[in-house]
Design a protein around this motif. Sequence first.
Motif, PDB file in Angstrom:
ATOM      1  N   SER A   1      77.384  39.055 -63.248  1.00 22.95           N
ATOM      2  CA  SER A   1      77.329  37.665 -62.776  1.00 22.95           C
ATOM      3  C   SER A   1      78.366  36.785 -63.457  1.00 22.95           C
ATOM      4  CB  SER A   1      75.933  37.088 -63.020  1.00 22.95           C
ATOM      5  OG  SER A   1      75.615  37.094 -64.408  1.00 22.95           O
ATOM      6  N   GLU A   2      78.936  37.250 -64.589  1.00 23.16           N
ATOM      7  CA  GLU A   2      79.925  36.450 -65.324  1.00 23.16           C
ATOM      8  C   GLU A   2      81.347  36.674 -64.815  1.00 23.16           C
ATOM      9  OE1 GLU A   2      77.862  36.112 -69.745  1.00 23.16           O
ATOM     10  OE2 GLU A   2      79.054  37.899 -69.244  1.00 23.16           O
ATOM     11  N   ILE A   3      81.573  37.751 -64.083  1.00 25.34           N
ATOM     12  CA  ILE A   3      82.931  38.082 -63.625  1.00 25.34           C
ATOM     13  C   ILE A   3      83.519  37.004 -62.722  1.00 25.34           C
ATOM     14  CG2 ILE A   3      84.295  39.714 -62.259  1.00 25.34           C
ATOM     15  CD1 ILE A   3      82.585  41.965 -63.358  1.00 25.34           C
ATOM     16  N   PRO A   4      82.776  36.486 -61.725  1.00 22.48           N
ATOM     17  CA  PRO A   4      83.369  35.430 -60.874  1.00 22.48           C
ATOM     18  C   PRO A   4      83.803  34.202 -61.673  1.00 22.48           C
ATOM     19  CG  PRO A   4      81.395  36.319 -59.844  1.00 22.48           C
ATOM     20  CD  PRO A   4      81.446  36.895 -61.221  1.00 22.48           C
TER      21      PRO A   4
ATOM     22  N   LYS B   1      81.345  23.982 -68.224  1.00 23.25           N
ATOM     23  CA  LYS B   1      80.271  23.827 -67.242  1.00 23.25           C
ATOM     24  C   LYS B   1      79.915  25.133 -66.531  1.00 23.25           C
ATOM     25  CE  LYS B   1      79.966  19.312 -67.732  1.00 23.25           C
ATOM     26  NZ  LYS B   1      78.734  18.660 -68.237  1.00 23.25           N
ATOM     27  N   SER B   2      80.593  26.216 -66.842  1.00 31.05           N
ATOM     28  CA  SER B   2      80.411  27.460 -66.094  1.00 31.05           C
ATOM     29  C   SER B   2      79.312  28.331 -66.699  1.00 31.05           C
ATOM     30  CB  SER B   2      81.726  28.248 -66.065  1.00 31.05           C
ATOM     31  OG  SER B   2      82.054  28.695 -67.365  1.00 31.05           O
ATOM     32  N   ARG B   3      79.063  29.460 -66.066  1.00 31.04           N
ATOM     33  CA  ARG B   3      78.079  30.426 -66.547  1.00 31.04           C
ATOM     34  C   ARG B   3      78.454  31.005 -67.912  1.00 31.04           C
ATOM     35  NH1 ARG B   3      74.478  33.124 -63.138  1.00 31.04           N
ATOM     36  NH2 ARG B   3      74.390  32.342 -61.001  1.00 31.04           N
ATOM     37  N   VAL B   4      79.746  30.964 -68.235  1.00 30.27           N
ATOM     38  CA  VAL B   4      80.207  31.602 -69.475  1.00 30.27           C
ATOM     39  C   VAL B   4      80.422  30.600 -70.603  1.00 30.27           C
ATOM     40  CG1 VAL B   4      81.266  33.547 -68.268  1.00 30.27           C
ATOM     41  CG2 VAL B   4      82.609  31.478 -68.662  1.00 30.27           C
TER      42      VAL B   4
END
Length: 305
Positions: free
Chosen positions: A65-68, A170-173
């Motif tokens: 899920s972190e790749i995008p 602000k992202s998932r990572v």
Amino acid sequence: MNNIKGFFFGILSSATFGLIPLFTLPVMEQGMRFDSILFYRFLLASIAIGIVLLIRKQSLKIRLSEIPALFYLSIFYVVSALFLFWGYNYLPSGIATTIHFLYPVFVTLIMTIAYHEKNSILKITAILMAICGVACLSIGENDREISLVGIGIVLVSAIGYALYIVRVNKSRVKNMPGMKLTFYVFLFGSVLFLLNTQINGGLQVISNGNIAVNLAMLAIIPTIISNLALVQALKNIGSTLTAILGAMEPLTAVCVGIIVFHEPFSVSLATGFILIITAVTLIILSHPLEKVIRQLQTRIYRKQK
């Protein structure tokens, strides 16, 4: 303490990023295209960070899920770097740098519109002072006619960098360790730059030791150190303050030009220097100043009652 660390890393990031011309110009003078330079810059940086992570026995594993998120952060960074260098073909470097430095304005607009962040008069004043300072650094540099195409290209670069700064925070990572995040952004970025070199006639080889040394220094100082410091600044003081502290980038570039490349020092450069230092100081003092202003406003309101 977090604010102090954030301001330190923000200034370190922008100051080291401003050293790009010191290592890039000698390589370009020997005939290497900017797309090949960018590929080697990001490839060497990702290899160096990967080795450090392995030595520290830190896992390189990422969730699917972190790749995008990592990929689109890489795209934003690649767009910013590529379009800025492309803009140099149409605009004098000083004017291009001035336009690129509009990214704090775009960061502020994105944070205000998309995330409803409130902006104080002090922050707005600092942004305007920093932009005026960078503009002064470019006055009288070149009499070339300003290209609207060039302006558009460099504006894309500024928007790309603004989106990178905002989305890192602000992202998932956003909670991923800074070195690991930077490793993947650079790794994906090097792949994208390699694809770009194939479109433009193929990757150029490193032909001598001087080029190799400059590319290595380009990968370490204004790439690894700058971006690791950027991630730490974003985590400690947020996107807007980090973006405004980017005023140190053109200031560093001007100092390099004067000291290393013997460029003349003029009144406009001195004015720009003073404006930028004042803007950065104002940002560092913005929180205590805003607190004092609020206290004064409260006292005035109570006296009026």
